[in-house]
Enzyme design. Sequence first.
Site, PDB file in Angstrom:
ATOM      1  N   GLU A  58       0.798  -1.216   0.000  1.00 34.91           N
ATOM      2  CA  GLU A  58       0.000   0.000   0.000  1.00 34.91           C
ATOM      3  C   GLU A  58       0.837   1.275   0.000  1.00 34.91           C
ATOM      4  OE1 GLU A  58      -2.398  -3.325   1.847  1.00 34.91           O
ATOM      5  OE2 GLU A  58      -0.356  -2.531   2.090  1.00 34.91           O
ATOM      6  N   PHE A  83      -5.736   0.074   5.899  1.00 39.92           N
ATOM      7  CA  PHE A  83      -4.466   0.107   5.162  1.00 39.92           C
ATOM      8  C   PHE A  83      -4.307   1.417   4.395  1.00 39.92           C
ATOM      9  CE2 PHE A  83      -5.971  -4.480   4.782  1.00 39.92           C
ATOM     10  CZ  PHE A  83      -5.454  -4.827   6.016  1.00 39.92           C
ATOM     11  N   HIS A 109     -14.444  -0.429   3.418  1.00 38.72           N
ATOM     12  CA  HIS A 109     -14.457  -1.280   4.615  1.00 38.72           C
ATOM     13  C   HIS A 109     -14.070  -0.505   5.868  1.00 38.72           C
ATOM     14  CE1 HIS A 109     -14.417  -4.106   1.294  1.00 38.72           C
ATOM     15  NE2 HIS A 109     -14.716  -5.094   2.125  1.00 38.72           N
ATOM     16  N   ASP A 117     -14.631  -9.435  10.082  1.00 38.03           N
ATOM     17  CA  ASP A 117     -13.173  -9.274   9.926  1.00 38.03           C
ATOM     18  C   ASP A 117     -12.502  -8.844  11.222  1.00 38.03           C
ATOM     19  OD1 ASP A 117     -13.537 -10.002   7.345  1.00 38.03           O
ATOM     20  OD2 ASP A 117     -12.953  -8.093   6.446  1.00 38.03           O
ATOM     21  N   ARG A 167     -18.680  -1.406   3.811  1.00 44.34           N
ATOM     22  CA  ARG A 167     -18.958  -2.751   3.303  1.00 44.34           C
ATOM     23  C   ARG A 167     -20.447  -3.098   3.387  1.00 44.34           C
ATOM     24  NH1 ARG A 167     -16.699  -8.241   6.284  1.00 44.34           N
ATOM     25  NH2 ARG A 167     -17.137  -9.735   4.630  1.00 44.34           N
TER      26      ARG A 167
END
Length: 312
Positions: A58, A83, A109, A117, A167
């Site tokens: 990233e 990220f 997300h 997650d 999400r």
Amino acid sequence: MSEVKKIATRDSYGNALASLGREHENLVVLDADLAAATKTGIFKKEFPERHIDCGIAEANMIGIAAGLASTGKVPFCSSFAMFAAGRTFEQIRNSVGYPHLNVKIGATHAGISVGEDGATHQCNEDIALMRTIPGMTIINPSDDIEAKAAVKAAYEMEGPVYLRFGRLAVPVINDRDDYKFEIGKGVVLKEGTDLTLIATGLEVAESLAAAEKLEAEGISVEVINMHTIKPLDVDLVVRSAAKTGKVVTVEEHSIIGGLGSAVAEVIAEKQPAKLLRIGVEDRFGESGPALKLLEKYELDAAGIYKKVKAFL
């Protein structure tokens, strides 16, 4: 009564990129091995030559985007918010923010609604991080219509933009003829005199539902959709706070450094009022179904209603 249409704003992001790609050849999309999840795969399918998969790297992706922006391209780089904002903070600060390059960051997300997650992927700190970068614009759209409008507006403006997507499929609430999206301008969804509810992202729909319950008890609630966290619509916050004298912010983000902090700064400096910040309270998320997590963290309509009643 027909069921309300629900669409995840990450889907809106992917569709908006593809639509803009047909109009603008200088639009380039970068992803960090998550094109299926971030929905940039929609753009990739149509414009494979303008989609760059940077792999699970990233920080490198941000550097590539900065290089592309310096040649006149308009890069949108995408990954999960954890990220896109967390792992790449230094690169965004030094390679994009400092030279004020025309890089757009599509962070999907975000928040606890990532669900199963778990805490490592549920980023509740990204808005706080991005707010500290000089010249960074931050947009957190509330639904499909607003998300598409935000992507278009981000392309059309010059300078770095952080776009926050989710999400979880959320209700479409801006499907009306008079809807207008403008960066830095909040939207008054409902006028009121007793209390101001300022919400952002998926919490806008939940706040509207909570306002209905409060109105049923004779409490007049003003509901504001604050889709742009930076630059904040200071004038709107001041006007509404002056009118109601009580302000509640609602966000799927830590109450530290996000919408609540931004509004608190305005109230402290320009228009004193009673304030309650509703959000994630200095804790990490946990694994579980998204809707159950919103309920547990009292970020659903029932939780907002309960907290507002106690505040009043």
